[in-house]
Scaffold this motif. Structure first.
Motif, PDB file in Angstrom:
ATOM      1  N   GLU A 156     -22.479  -0.503 -51.968  1.00  0.00           N
ATOM      2  CA  GLU A 156     -23.464  -1.522 -52.279  1.00  0.00           C
ATOM      3  C   GLU A 156     -23.504  -1.658 -53.848  1.00  0.00           C
ATOM      4  O   GLU A 156     -23.981  -2.754 -54.499  1.00  0.00           O
ATOM      5  N   ARG A 194     -18.652   3.401 -40.856  1.00  0.00           N
ATOM      6  CA  ARG A 194     -19.785   2.912 -41.814  1.00  0.00           C
ATOM      7  C   ARG A 194     -20.802   2.220 -40.717  1.00  0.00           C
ATOM      8  O   ARG A 194     -20.598   1.549 -39.819  1.00  0.00           O
ATOM      9  N   PRO A 195     -22.028   2.694 -41.124  1.00  0.00           N
ATOM     10  CA  PRO A 195     -23.214   2.068 -40.468  1.00  0.00           C
ATOM     11  C   PRO A 195     -23.170   0.456 -40.393  1.00  0.00           C
ATOM     12  O   PRO A 195     -22.750  -0.109 -41.230  1.00  0.00           O
ATOM     13  N   ILE A 196     -23.533   0.153 -38.980  1.00  0.00           N
ATOM     14  CA  ILE A 196     -23.369  -1.224 -38.502  1.00  0.00           C
ATOM     15  C   ILE A 196     -24.180  -2.066 -39.705  1.00  0.00           C
ATOM     16  O   ILE A 196     -23.974  -3.279 -40.025  1.00  0.00           O
ATOM     17  N   ARG A 197     -25.573  -1.592 -39.989  1.00  0.00           N
ATOM     18  CA  ARG A 197     -26.300  -2.653 -40.947  1.00  0.00           C
ATOM     19  C   ARG A 197     -25.707  -2.736 -42.158  1.00  0.00           C
ATOM     20  O   ARG A 197     -25.877  -3.930 -43.061  1.00  0.00           O
ATOM     21  N   SER A 198     -25.183  -1.751 -42.619  1.00  0.00           N
ATOM     22  CA  SER A 198     -24.401  -2.054 -44.026  1.00  0.00           C
ATOM     23  C   SER A 198     -23.194  -2.814 -44.181  1.00  0.00           C
ATOM     24  O   SER A 198     -22.950  -3.654 -44.972  1.00  0.00           O
ATOM     25  N   ILE A 200     -22.889  -5.356 -41.746  1.00  0.00           N
ATOM     26  CA  ILE A 200     -23.515  -6.657 -41.644  1.00  0.00           C
ATOM     27  C   ILE A 200     -24.089  -7.280 -42.967  1.00  0.00           C
ATOM     28  O   ILE A 200     -24.013  -8.554 -43.063  1.00  0.00           O
ATOM     29  N   ASN A 201     -24.784  -6.464 -43.646  1.00  0.00           N
ATOM     30  CA  ASN A 201     -25.271  -6.826 -44.975  1.00  0.00           C
ATOM     31  C   ASN A 201     -24.423  -7.277 -46.018  1.00  0.00           C
ATOM     32  O   ASN A 201     -24.452  -8.312 -46.362  1.00  0.00           O
ATOM     33  N   GLU A 202     -23.266  -6.580 -45.785  1.00  0.00           N
ATOM     34  CA  GLU A 202     -22.242  -6.901 -46.873  1.00  0.00           C
ATOM     35  C   GLU A 202     -21.788  -8.159 -46.540  1.00  0.00           C
ATOM     36  O   GLU A 202     -21.472  -9.254 -47.381  1.00  0.00           O
ATOM     37  N   LYS A 204     -22.896 -10.574 -44.797  1.00  0.00           N
ATOM     38  CA  LYS A 204     -24.117 -11.741 -45.049  1.00  0.00           C
ATOM     39  C   LYS A 204     -23.798 -12.129 -46.625  1.00  0.00           C
ATOM     40  O   LYS A 204     -24.050 -13.215 -47.002  1.00  0.00           O
ATOM     41  N   LYS A 240     -21.139  -8.817 -33.026  1.00  0.00           N
ATOM     42  CA  LYS A 240     -22.320  -9.020 -33.868  1.00  0.00           C
ATOM     43  C   LYS A 240     -21.889  -9.792 -35.352  1.00  0.00           C
ATOM     44  O   LYS A 240     -22.405 -10.613 -35.837  1.00  0.00           O
TER      45      LYS A 240
END
Ligand code: 5AD
Ligand code: SF4
Length: 455
Positions: A156, A194-198, A200-202, A204, A240
């Motif tokens: 992050e 690595r978690p999928i949300r992490s 996708i967020n990066e 984006k 995704k």
């Protein structure tokens, strides 16, 4: 995200302002991506980057130990950079990455005690504290034997990338395979996805910043998601990512043949953004050697994967890694490797002489191949590969390729095509930087295609 950065980084920032750091990166793209993260942290701390190690306040080497050659190279560079202490005794020398991980304090001893800071790829985010400790004149060595649970938090932090239009994204770390020649499981640990949300967020965030192409990274990307409590297939992640508006091209490295399952191949055919290129190491064409290497596929199965790939992506440009002279490799085994190369016709091949690595099973095998035999085989392999590459390059003449233009230099636009070829066009159209543009190829070298714009 801001909170995390200010809490962990900016608070230690004051005395670093105006200081210069020189960073030298060895090894694979994982290390390149780690260095981008290190640069992000140092930038937040107020460091400026320099290309001249003599004027640096901090010299940082991000090291590799995959073969003996990188080991020697790193030690030679430390030997050179230590001279900085004669120019500016306050300059700190830091070493991280795989050689640091493998050797720990022993590396400092070998380097004559000149290393001030040492850390793992697991704890890059501790760098601010380690610098502070070193500034006080203490040795700041923190090599962790295992990754911490919150390892992905450091993703992050902001990164400093070389190019605004494409970006690496680390999606998994470590490796659970047990290839008998390989040091990586020792230096990078077990597989962690690595978690999928992490992820996708990066992506984006990056798209918002103008990134068009993303390059998913991992020692074994095709195994992503297997270690989750409820496993998720890698192909799901691909779909995704493709749904994110603004993602125009997707690449991924490195894949393992048996993890390149039918669903992944199907996704590669269905997702238009997935590049027409794949790096799929085979290591040897001999089934006997593959077994000794603990590679869990045969030559025939590898070739079958390639056939399936070509069915969904007929123009796919393939590349691979191969090892020459693994212990016990006979002339017959080697001919099997040459045969595989002839059959697949790779557009790029990274070939390595087997190099025994401390603590790996193959380094203890009794039938090591003499170096002159390895060298002679390597020459033959390179000759064959050169011939194939020259022939393959010609097929591009007259074709339309789609580079993402990333640089303008000397009156030329330069970008990488979907097939991972450099494309150069004489043009002053700087408005095309950051765009994927059709180019008709007029001249084709092994690494560079030259042509004219179709827009
Ligand atoms: N000797 C030679 N080559 C090696 N590789 C990994 N370990 C060794 C070794 N001990 C090569 C493999 C791998 C690439 C990154 O380096 O081909 O895919
Ligand atoms: Fe070198 Fe392997 Fe470490 Fe990459 S993961 S830096 S290739 S030892």
């Amino acid at each position: 995200m801001e909170k995390l950065i200010s809490k962990n980084l900016v608070s230690t920032n004051r005395e670093e302002k105006g200081k210069k750091v020189f960073i030298k990166t060895f090894g694979c793209q994982m290390n390149v991506n780690d260095s981008e993260r290190i640069k992000g942290i140092l930038k937040t701390l107020g460091y400026e980057f320099t290309e001249n190690w003599r004027e640096a306040d901090l010299i940082l080497l991000n090291t590799c130990t995959v073969r003996e050659k990188p080991d020697r190279k790193v030690l030679a560079y430390i030997g050179e950079y230590r001279k900085v202490k004669g120019i500016n005794p306050n300059t700190k020398i830091g070493v991280c990455g795989c050689l640091a991980q493998r050797m720990g304090e022993e590396l400092d001893k070998r380097a004559g005690g000149v290393i001030d800071i040492m850390f793992s790829s697991y704890n890059i985010h501790h760098l601010p504290e380690l610098i502070q400790k070193a500034e006080k004149g203490e040795k700041a060595i923190e090599i962790l034997s295992e990754p911490p649970k919150n390892e992905w938090e450091m993703f992050e932090y902001p990164t400093v990338r070389e190019n605004p239009y494409w970006s690496f994204i680390t999606i998994m770390k470590g490796c659970d395979k047990d290839c008998t020649y390989c040091i990586v499981p020792q230096t990078r640990g077990r597989e962690r996805s690595r978690p999928i949300r992490s992820i996708i967020n990066e992506i984006k965030e990056l798209v918002k910043e103008g990134v068009k192409e993303i390059h998913l990274l991992g020692q074994n990307v095709t195994a992503w998601g297997k270690d989750f409590e409820t496993p998720i297939p890698f192909s799901y992640l691909l779909y995704k990512i493709a749904e994110i508006e603004g993602v125009e091209r997707i690449r991924f490295t490195t894949g393992y043949p048996t993890d390149l399952t039918d669903d992944v191949i199907k996704a590669m055919g269905e997702i238009p953004q997935i590049a027409d290129a794949l790096h799929l190491p085979f290591q040897s064409g001999s089934n006997r050697i593959l077994k000794l290497m603990h590679r869990y596929y045969t030559k025939e199965e590898y070739l079958e994967k390639i056939e399936k790939l070509k069915e969904v992506k007929p123009n796919i440009a393939l590349s691979a890694d191969v090892i020459v002279g693994f212990p016990g490799e006979t002339e017959e085994d080697f001919l099997e490797t040459l045969d595989l190369i002839e059959k697949v016709r790779f557009e790029q091949l990274f070939s390595f002489k087997y190099s025994p690595r401390p603590g790996t099973p193959a380094s203890e095998y009794s039938d090591q191949v003499p170096d002159d035999v390895k060298t002679e085989r390597m020459h033959r392999l390179l000759e064959l590969q050169k011939r194939i590459m020259n022939q393959e390059a010609k097929k591009y003449i007259g074709r339309v390729v789609y580079p993402l233009f990333e640089r303008y230099e000397g009156g030329k636009l330069v970008g990488r095509s979907s097939e991972n070829k450099w494309v150069e066009v004489e043009s002053d159209r700087k408005d095309l930087l950051g765009k994927i543009v059709p180019v008709k190829v007029e001249r084709a070298g092994v690494y560079v295609l030259r042509g004219r714009l179709m827009v």
